[in-house]
Design an enzyme around this catalytic site. Structure first.
Site, PDB file in Angstrom:
ATOM      1  N   GLU A 197      11.661  17.113  25.331  1.00  0.00           N
ATOM      2  CA  GLU A 197      11.250  18.390  25.907  1.00  0.00           C
ATOM      3  C   GLU A 197      12.305  19.434  25.567  1.00  0.00           C
ATOM      4  O   GLU A 197      13.244  19.663  26.325  1.00  0.00           O
ATOM      5  CB  GLU A 197      11.098  18.281  27.429  1.00  0.00           C
ATOM      6  CG  GLU A 197      10.616  19.578  28.067  1.00  0.00           C
ATOM      7  CD  GLU A 197      11.236  19.858  29.426  1.00  0.00           C
ATOM      8  OE1 GLU A 197      10.645  20.653  30.176  1.00  0.00           O
ATOM      9  OE2 GLU A 197      12.316  19.304  29.741  1.00  0.00           O
TER      10      GLU A 197
ATOM     11  N   ASP B 201      13.539  14.336  29.198  1.00  0.00           N
ATOM     12  CA  ASP B 201      13.537  15.583  29.950  1.00  0.00           C
ATOM     13  C   ASP B 201      14.733  16.455  29.583  1.00  0.00           C
ATOM     14  O   ASP B 201      15.843  15.958  29.361  1.00  0.00           O
ATOM     15  CB  ASP B 201      13.591  15.233  31.444  1.00  0.00           C
ATOM     16  CG  ASP B 201      13.581  16.458  32.328  1.00  0.00           C
ATOM     17  OD1 ASP B 201      12.551  17.144  32.372  1.00  0.00           O
ATOM     18  OD2 ASP B 201      14.625  16.731  32.972  1.00  0.00           O
TER      19      ASP B 201
END
Length: 477
Positions: A281, A257
């Site tokens: 990400e 993330d």
């Protein structure tokens, strides 16, 4: 991470967040004038980042020549109540039968908002719903026992399971005096119930290692990866977060993330020490940035460049932009393609977008709600089958205009490849194209066209596509 669904409290900083085959002998010169072929020279990509199954029984995923696909096994604000792990587990056999080879789960450990949290505000990385802290024993998704049963079931189906890893920031610490800020900060994690990876103010910026790293998020305590203690607990120790997830919980890979918040060396070190598939990400449409990060992190990256180009192509009626650069064209081994996810869902005309990513290079992802709730599952399963069985070899773009896009996968290792024809116009369209096949009958594996044309000796053939849809052609075998 969800970028718009957080409420921050003073104490907690919590997240709430068809004509038959008589046309194939048309004048050769005419049809060659119709087709303007453009080849994209991209590296061959025929595998996927998980092992190929061999001779397994029905009901288990077996990788085909084109590999498999990834299912994002959640969406933002899945139902509360601790039953999500059971919901996903009950779908695994059907997903496996459909050709889905891996599932990506939401952050699995206890977070600041306890039973209400989507997990992006982590407190205790070792609490998978088995400790009473932050107001609950179970997480929003269920108990540790249920999570372990899900992972065991996935492995029995020859599927892999990827964990969502949030290591940019933490939440849920207690207040403590911080000499580096001259104030109190919510950085005391000495009381985490697992007793593992206890943290204090010097494990967060600013501290003795500096004032900041590449980026902080939402006011949450920003974990300091420069601190050897933090590195050791994240990936170094035998019981580090990464190794515990892999060796004890049996996760097979990682979705990192908010990797804009720390240097790519962090993911590189995690991968070197822990192993497993990884994807970052990096929310950036600049393909140069995506490629730079993937190379330096030794990791795959979500292809946001392709994502935004698909939105422009399929929603705004300009298929010419599919000629533009994307991560899958730079390095398909490191490109994870997608049409929607829990954070962003801007593409409205989704079926041609799925036809695009499931016929092109890269590692395609299916979004849970698209598959289970919003789109035609039978059509998606058809595309997944085509991907796994026909989508092999390099990619050549054969024709583009505003409304039409035709590309060829050139095949690999005896697999014939395919031709995909996407038509954004309101009427049937036809084009002559150069295929991989000489004097052989082909068909549209989507069933959208009833043509069964035979290619000419020079491999050219006329194909068609229905309005606002697509066709995908390969050898009739």
């Amino acid at each position: 991470m969800k970028k718009t669904h957080f409420l921050v409290s003073m104490l907690a900083l919590a997240f709430f967040s068809s004509c038959q085959n008589g046309d194939e002998n048309d004048n050769e010169n005419l049809r060659k004038e119709e087709v303007h072929a453009k080849t994209v020279n991209v590296t061959n990509h025929d595998g996927r980042p998980f092992s190929t199954g061999s001779g397994s029984a029905a009901g288990k995923f077996v990788s085909g020549p084109g590999g498999g696909v990834l299912m994002q096994g959640f969406y933002w604000d899945v139902p509360e109540g601790g039953n999500w792990w059971n919901t996903v587990k009950d779908k695994l056999t059907a997903w496996s039968d459909s050709g889905i080879g891996a599932v990506w789960l939401p952050p699995a450990s206890k977070a600041q908002n306890g039973a209400y949290s989507m997990g992006y505000d982590p407190t205790d990385y070792y609490d998978f719903g088995n400790f009473n802290q932050n107001g609950s024993v179970e997480t929003r998704f269920g108990s540790r026992t249920e999570l372990e049963a899900l992972i065991t079931k996935a492995h029995a189906e020859n599927m892999q399971v990827y964990a969502d890893i949030v290591i940019n920031h933490n939440s849920g610490g207690q207040s403590q005096a911080n000499p580096f800020t001259g104030t109190n900060t919510w950085t005391d994690f000495s009381g985490v119930a697992s007793g593992k990876f206890q943290r204090s103010y010097n494990d967060f910026y600013k501290n003795s290692y500096g004032n900041n790293d590449e980026g902080a998020f939402g006011g949450f305590p920003d974990l300091c990866h420069a601190n050897p203690y933090v590195q050791d607990w994240l990936w170094g120790r035998d019981d580090s977060v990464g190794k515990y997830y892999k060796n004890v919980m049996k996760f097979d890979g990682w979705r990192f993330d908010y990797v804009k918040g720390f240097g790519p060396w962090v993911v590189n070190n995690w991968n070197s020490n822990v192993g497993g598939f990884s994807v970052g990400e990096l929310w950036d449409s600049n393909v140069n940035t995506l490629e730079w990060w993937a190379n330096n992190a030794n990791s795959s990256v979500f292809d946001f460049a392709a994502y935004y180009k698909m939105d422009e192509a399929f929603d705004n009626g300009n298929l010419n932009v599919l000629n533009d650069d994307m991560m899958w064209k730079r390095n398909p081994y490191k490109a994870v393609t997608f049409v929607a996810n829990h954070d962003t869902d801007v593409i409205n005309n989704k079926m041609p977008a799925y036809a695009y990513i499931l016929t092109h290079e890269g590692y395609p992802t299916i979004f849970y709600r698209d598959y289970e709730e919003w789109l035609n599952k039978e059509r998606l399963n058809n595309l997944i089958w085509i991907h796994n069985n026909k989508a092999t070899g390099t990619t050549s773009i054969l024709y583009t205009d505003t409304d039409e896009y035709i590309a060829r996968r050139n095949g690999y290792n005896g697999n014939p490849g395919l031709v995909v024809y996407i038509n954004n116009s309101s009427s049937w369209q036809e084009r002559w194209v150069e295929t991989n096949w000489s004097s052989q009958q082909i068909k549209d594996f989507t069933g959208n066209s009833g043509w069964y044309p035979t290619t000419q000796g020079d491999k050219w053939v006329k194909v068609q596509a229905p309005p606002n849809s697509y066709s995908i052609w390969s050898l009739n075998q």
